[in-house]
Design an enzyme around this catalytic site. Structure first.
Site, PDB file in Angstrom:
ATOM      1  CG  ASP A  79      -2.092  -0.980   1.056  1.00  0.00           C
ATOM      2  OD1 ASP A  79      -2.431  -1.311  -0.098  1.00  0.00           O
ATOM      3  OD2 ASP A  79      -2.647  -1.413   2.072  1.00  0.00           O
ATOM      4  CD  GLU A 154      -3.085   8.874   6.320  1.00  0.00           C
ATOM      5  OE1 GLU A 154      -1.902   8.722   5.939  1.00  0.00           O
ATOM      6  OE2 GLU A 154      -3.934   7.978   6.256  1.00  0.00           O
ATOM      7  CE1 TYR A 196      -2.471   7.755  13.543  1.00  0.00           C
ATOM      8  CE2 TYR A 196      -1.247   9.271  12.154  1.00  0.00           C
ATOM      9  CZ  TYR A 196      -1.529   8.746  13.400  1.00  0.00           C
ATOM     10  OH  TYR A 196      -0.859   9.208  14.500  1.00  0.00           O
ATOM     11  CG  LEU A 198     -10.736   2.509  10.895  1.00  0.00           C
ATOM     12  CD1 LEU A 198     -12.198   2.908  11.037  1.00  0.00           C
ATOM     13  CD2 LEU A 198     -10.592   1.348   9.920  1.00  0.00           C
ATOM     14  CB  ALA A 218      -4.684  11.005  21.892  1.00  0.00           C
TER      15      ALA A 218
END
Length: 302
Positions: A79, A154, A196, A198, A218
């Protein structure tokens, strides 16, 4: 008449290199001129993250010989290789056939087990194109563009290492600015919603939705949650942290972002053209590759 094809290879993987040799021979026997390049040409910035400038912009990633006369390009790798190849082909509008020689292969169309069949279909033109939207990520200082890259999955912005809280002011189109305190932020496409974002708690978005999502990493507030909005609205991220941050695009491009910089995210006019040899139902792909929606094999007794 000689036809033209591209071959983008992860030269760091022996399996990909050996597969490329056999694929090139097969294409040349079918009267193709093959232009072979390394996927490393699409990796921007990590060799020296302090060196921001890409003078010619993101289109500078397109290899020599990759032009409108090229029918397609075959990508051999995992990927990460596909994400790098997207930067090398999208500005030139070249469709790509992705063949997985890596691990998960979420973006792969074919595998080594059906390689011969896939190449045969490619040569006779038995394929369709699925277009995936991309973004342009730019690092700006005043009015100077210091770094730029095409993004299929992303952009993540966080501290180095990812150990402490950052502050961001984020402007989305004409909406009121958003203040976020978190370990970092992710801006992703629908394609990147299964990557990322997800893992950071963002939703899965079907690839045909014209949206961008903002996902805090976070977050330090219960009020900070993933936000989905129209991809026609440009986004500007202003770091409100005195230390430099690290920006990572698609996991294999990036640079440092300083307090005086801002990151501009906008919709790209270049889509990534994926060659499809058969119909792919997105929820079925989620089920097969990520285990989404699988039934409970064993349930606890009452």
């Amino acid at each position: 008449m000689v036809r033209k094809a591209g071959l983008i290879v992860n030269d760091g993987k022996e399996l990909a290199v050996q597969t490329a040799i056999s694929v090139q021979k097969k294409l040349e026997k079918s009267n193709y001129e093959v232009v072979r390049v390394s996927s490393s040409g699409g990796m921007v910035g990590f060799a020296n993250p302090d060196q921001h400038v890409r003078p010619l912009g993101y289109s500078n990633c397109v290899p020599e010989g990759f032009d409108s006369s090229m029918e397609f390009a075959i990508v051999l790798g995992g990927d990460g290789t596909v994400l790098s190849a997207a930067r090398q082909t999208a500005p030139a509008k070249i469709p790509i056939l992705t063949i997985n020689t890596g691990h998960l292969g979420f973006l792969a169309e074919a595998y080594l087990s059906n390689l011969e069949e896939a190449i045969d279909k490619l040569i006779i033109g038995k394929w369709d194109i699925e277009e995936r939207k991309s973004l342009i990520i730019s690092v700006m200082r005043n009015e100077q563009r210091r770094w730029e890259s095409l993004c299929l999955n992303e952009m993540a912005l966080h501290r180095e290492p990812l150990t402490s809280m950052c502050h961001f002011e984020i402007s989305i189109g004409r909406h009121a600015p958003v203040d976020i305190s978190a370990d970092g932020v992710i801006l992703s496409t629908p394609t990147g919603s299964t990557a990322y974002s997800l893992s950071a708690g963002g939703p899965v978005i079907t690839p045909d939705c014209p949206v961008v999502q903002l996902t805090p990493i976070a977050p330090h507030s219960l009020a900070s949650r993933a936000l989905v909005f129209n991809d026609s609205e440009p986004v500007t991220v202003f770091p409100a942290t005195p230390e430099r941050l690290v920006m990572v695009v698609d996991g294999n491009a990036g640079c440092y972002v300083w307090p005086e910089d801002r990151v501009l995210i906008r919709k790209s006019k270049h889509s990534v053209k994926f060659i499809r040899l058969e119909d792919h139902e997105f929820f079925q792909v989620l089920r097969n590759k990520l285990g989404w929606g699988l039934p409970h094999v064993g349930k606890p007794n009452k």
